[in-house]
Enzyme design. Structure first.
Site, PDB file in Angstrom:
ATOM      1  N   PHE A 239       0.811  -1.237   0.000  1.00 24.92           N
ATOM      2  CA  PHE A 239       0.000   0.000   0.000  1.00 24.92           C
ATOM      3  C   PHE A 239       0.836   1.276   0.000  1.00 24.92           C
ATOM      4  CE2 PHE A 239      -2.022  -3.222   2.912  1.00 24.92           C
ATOM      5  CZ  PHE A 239      -2.750  -3.852   1.920  1.00 24.92           C
ATOM      6  N   GLY A 466      -0.127  -8.520  -4.736  1.00 26.62           N
ATOM      7  CA  GLY A 466      -1.465  -9.009  -4.465  1.00 26.62           C
ATOM      8  C   GLY A 466      -2.490  -8.436  -5.423  1.00 26.62           C
ATOM      9  N   THR A 467      -2.008  -7.680  -6.397  1.00 27.03           N
ATOM     10  CA  THR A 467      -2.895  -6.944  -7.288  1.00 27.03           C
ATOM     11  C   THR A 467      -3.402  -7.769  -8.466  1.00 27.03           C
ATOM     12  OG1 THR A 467      -0.907  -6.238  -8.396  1.00 27.03           O
ATOM     13  CG2 THR A 467      -1.845  -4.722  -6.800  1.00 27.03           C
ATOM     14  N   ARG A 596      -9.258  -0.032 -20.929  1.00 21.73           N
ATOM     15  CA  ARG A 596      -9.593  -1.437 -21.151  1.00 21.73           C
ATOM     16  C   ARG A 596      -9.334  -2.260 -19.895  1.00 21.73           C
ATOM     17  NH1 ARG A 596      -7.579  -5.695 -25.706  1.00 21.73           N
ATOM     18  NH2 ARG A 596      -5.556  -4.756 -25.309  1.00 21.73           N
ATOM     19  N   ASN A 599      -8.321  -8.015 -16.919  1.00 19.57           N
ATOM     20  CA  ASN A 599      -8.836  -9.205 -16.235  1.00 19.57           C
ATOM     21  C   ASN A 599     -10.017  -8.756 -15.375  1.00 19.57           C
ATOM     22  OD1 ASN A 599      -9.361 -11.479 -14.726  1.00 19.57           O
ATOM     23  ND2 ASN A 599      -7.244 -11.773 -14.029  1.00 19.57           N
ATOM     24  N   GLN A 606      -9.577  -5.491  -7.187  1.00 22.63           N
ATOM     25  CA  GLN A 606      -8.834  -4.294  -6.779  1.00 22.63           C
ATOM     26  C   GLN A 606      -9.780  -3.213  -6.277  1.00 22.63           C
ATOM     27  OE1 GLN A 606      -5.714  -5.027  -6.133  1.00 22.63           O
ATOM     28  NE2 GLN A 606      -5.009  -3.179  -7.131  1.00 22.63           N
ATOM     29  N   GLY A 672      -5.850   0.473  -9.266  1.00 25.07           N
ATOM     30  CA  GLY A 672      -5.595   0.127  -7.871  1.00 25.07           C
ATOM     31  C   GLY A 672      -6.220   1.153  -6.956  1.00 25.07           C
ATOM     32  N   GLU A 673      -5.501   2.257  -6.826  1.00 23.54           N
ATOM     33  CA  GLU A 673      -5.859   3.252  -5.820  1.00 23.54           C
ATOM     34  C   GLU A 673      -7.193   3.944  -6.080  1.00 23.54           C
ATOM     35  OE1 GLU A 673      -1.700   5.030  -4.583  1.00 23.54           O
ATOM     36  OE2 GLU A 673      -1.691   4.070  -6.521  1.00 23.54           O
TER      37      GLU A 673
HETATM   38 MO1  MOS Z   1       1.082   3.302  -3.826  1.00 20.76          MO
HETATM   39  S1  MOS Z   1       0.470   4.460  -2.228  1.00 20.76           S
HETATM   40  O1  MOS Z   1       1.941   4.314  -4.824  1.00 20.76           O
HETATM   41  O2  MOS Z   1       1.778   1.890  -3.259  1.00 20.76           O
END
Ligand code: MOS
Length: 706
Positions: A239, A466-467, A596, A599, A606, A672-673
């Site tokens: 993270f 883990g992503t 796009r 997966n 995520q 992700g974020e």
């Molecule tokens: Mo992220 S907060 O750039 O792992």
């Protein structure tokens, strides 16, 4: 046609993880391994007057005790984000000054972990103590300097001349606060350093940036880069807290050279609350001015955050503001103060996440004031260009996120008036907020081999925290080479492999898959140049040859004509039992636009992960300090509250949009974020809708609902 991209594929690394075959940093077994235990300061400000290590050194099994009096040899790195970066500019054990509670003041090395820990507790330290400053509300704030050289202060139009009482129909001026959060990954920070001789070392450490970490250790140790090998195939959550070496790691690697034994250092849960980063608490004031139709005339965003005495890290809350809503007048004012606390750092959606809490809460307040639906207010103010970069957004589908999300949630059924929806004795609240996160991308390389047995191998120094990076890389290679996913083997997390880039800023997939695509295409070209196409297929099937290619991919000049960002909208239902101050999240819809989707399974996962972490921020997570000792009052995963399964409702995630080929040849932006941005605002807005009273400070704990 071998259509794999866009389908739902389970994690390639899933089996290894659930069967315990995946080996994490501290699990590497090495002959002759010894253990280091960190000695940490029990005061938050002052200095060490005396430190007595005699008794510890005489303890059975103890091999060495390092303090500021005999620190292991270390060199100052350039610490510039490009070549090398360490989290804390001050090197460990560099003097006797104490800047925060829990600061590392020594390392005990022994033959077992227990003996090292026991000896650490026998070290006698006398301190010169000063009163620590750990209260963010009483801190001394100054204009924040930039993190990456970009100016953080910003002003457009004539903000000062906007008269909030006469130029605008509606104005909002509200101050919001968020509390300090710690990363708390499942895998603690831990590493093993193994020197083969005095000149070369293998470091088994979870890192989000294998090549960066390699260069940084080379500078710290004063040895050539090729003498450092980083092994990081798996990361148990990071993270943002495993991008660069922390002080414990620098100490482990340098001490291992002194003692010439393989050395392991594991940071305890308690030590992790002060020594491995956190997200600063923030205090943000938003001022909005809008006309009758809800068109924004002005946005002002002031954001205060705190750093430690040994590093400058402002939480960049105002960065996302120019991306969201169009306005002729804007002012961004980031401010920073120093506290006697451990060093803050990047934490999932650094800046964007708390920034969006404030901005999206204020937009909700504006909607109420103007009696305009909050979804409609956002649609009316959407910006087509990045207002700071003055560039149009590429493949932006923010409006669809809002509209489709509203439809899926049933938003049109919402009663506008707060306290107007009930289920039995419970108040029901519906809230929404936007999500946004910049799309980043860097250079990466990958090597692809098509082997005689009809399988392929992809090699790159990238990592998967883990992503789902292993899986999307395998899918990219499988589709391009015309193989099933299970025939593609992916190797990550070793610095001897081609440069796979960094798993930070949600950029790994967007950075790496174009390089994998390019390498696969090169392999096919080589194979085809040597054989007629049909012959190539036969060749591949008969397994007669190996074809190999390495290729890289980097952002193109063309891409500089656009601004790249990902978008989304969250819709939330809460119930509130006012009698016992019980708040439940009962329903959640997220619609996300990332270009796009490679997966569908891991991408949705995520977003779910981001949502769950957002619920932690909205309702539970807070790290407070004892004002006298300056020590955090949370110290493990029982005292630091975060969501459990029972706190989480069904989460409905979907994606909209088109491939963003301006961004990269895969058309994918990061995923992700963005999942966490806007989550706490959607919750707070729903809580307001349920109760008719707004809570301006996160987390929304039961005491605030009474
Ligand atoms: Mo992220 S907060 O750039 O792992």
């Amino acid at each position: 046609m071998n259509q794999i991209i866009g389908t739902s594929v389970s994690r390639k690394d899933g089996r290894a993880k659930v069967t315990g075959q995946a080996t994490y940093g501290a699990e590497h077994q090495i002959q002759g391994l010894v253990h280091g235990y960190l000695v940490t300061a029990t005061i938050a400000k002052g200095s060490i007057r005396t430190i007595d290590t005699q008794q510890a050194e005489a303890t059975p099994g103890v091999m060495a005790v390092f303090t500021h009096k005999n620190p292991p040899k270390v060199f100052k790195p350039s610490n510039n984000f490009i070549n090398s970066k360490i989290y804390e500019a001050r090197l460990p054990l560099s003097d006797n000054t104490i800047h925060y509670a829990g600061q590392i003041v020594g390392l005990v090395v022994a033959d077992t972990f227990e003996r090292a820990r026991d000896a650490a507790h026998q070290i006698e330290i006398e301190y010169e103590t000063q009163p620590p400053q750990v209260n963010a509300h009483k801190a001394n704030y100054q204009q924040a300097k930039s993190l990456f050289g970009e100016d953080m202060e910003y002003r457009s139009g004539e903000f000062e001349t906007v008269n909030f009482s006469t130029d605008a129909t509606a104005t909002v001026e509200v101050t919001y606060t968020t509390e300090m959060e710690i990363h708390a990954p499942m895998e603690p920070h831990a590493l093993v350093a193994h020197w083969e001789d005095r000149d070369s070392v293998t470091i088994y450490e979870p890192t989000q940036w294998v090549k960066g970490s390699q260069r940084t250790y080379a500078e710290l140790l004063g040895v050539p880069v090729d003498r450092i090998r980083i092994i990081s195939p798996y990361i148990g959550g990071a993270f943002g807290s495993k991008e660069f070496p922390w002080s414990h790691a620098i100490l482990c690697v340098t001490a291992a050279r002194e003692i010439q034994r393989p050395l392991k250092v594991v940071v305890s849960r308690r030590q992790m609350t002060t020594n491995t980063g956190h997200r600063s608490q923030t205090e943000q004031t938003i001022r909005l001015a809008a006309n009758q139709e809800g068109k924004l005339r002005a946005i002002e965003h002031t954001a205060k955050s705190c750093t430690s005495p040994v590093e400058v890290f402002p939480e960049p809350c105002t960065g996302i503001t120019p991306v969201m809503y169009t306005t002729p007048n804007m002012r961004l004012k980031p401010e920073l103060a120093v506290l006697n606390v451990g060093t803050p750092t990047f934490m999932r959606g650094p800046g964007e996440n708390p920034g969006m809490f404030a901005l999206e809460s204020a937009m909700d307040e504006l909607a109420w004031e103007l009696n305009i639906d909050p979804v409609e207010l956002r649609l009316r103010n959407e910006t087509k260009e990045h207002q700071r970069k003055k560039l149009p957004f590429s493949a932006k589908h923010f409006a669809e996120c809002l509209k489709i999300g509203a439809e899926k949630f049933g938003w049109s059924q919402r009663q506008m008036q707060p306290r107007s929806q009930r289920r039995g004795d419970l108040l029901v609240g519906w809230g929404m907020a936007s999500a946004a996160f910049p799309a980043l991308r860097s250079m990466a390389e990958a090597k692809v081999s098509l082997l005689p047995d009809g399988t392929a191998r992809v090699l790159t120094s990238a990592n998967d925290m883990g992503t789902g990076a292993y899986t999307v890389v395998a899918m990219t290679a499988a589709e391009t080479l015309g193989l099933p996913v299970k025939k593609v083997k992916v190797e990550f997390g070793d610095s001897v492999l081609p440069n796979g880039g960094m798993a930070g800023g949600s950029q790994m997939t967007a950075t790496l898959t174009p390089a994998v695509l390019a390498a696969c295409q090169k392999v096919l070209e080589t194979a085809k140049a040597q054989n007629a196409e049909e012959a190539f297929v036969k060749l591949r099937e008969s397994g007669l040859a190996t074809y190999e290619a390495t290729a890289s991919s980097a952002p193109s000049e063309d891409g500089k004509k656009f601004a790249f960002n990902s978008w989304g909208a969250h819709f939330c239902e809460v119930t509130v039992d006012e009698e016992i101050a019980r708040l439940r999240i009962t329903r959640w819809v997220s619609v996300i636009n990332i270009g796009r989707v490679l997966n569908s399974k891991t991408a949705a996962s995520q977003i779910r992960g981001g949502f769950i972490m957002g619920i932690g921020q909205a309702l539970m997570e807070e790290c407070h300090f004892d004002p006298n000792t300056g020590y955090p009052v949370v110290y493990d995963l029982a005292t630091y509250h975060y969501p459990a399964h029972a706190d989480i409702p069904r989460i409905e995630v979907s994606f909209v949009g088109e491939p963003d080929f301006n961004f990269n040849p895969m058309g994918v932006r990061g995923c992700g974020e963005i999942g966490i941005t806007g989550v706490s605002a959607a919750v707070a807005n729903a809580v307001y809708h349920a109760r008719g009273k707004r809570i301006l400070s996160l987390p929304i704990t039961p005491d605030k609902l009474l």
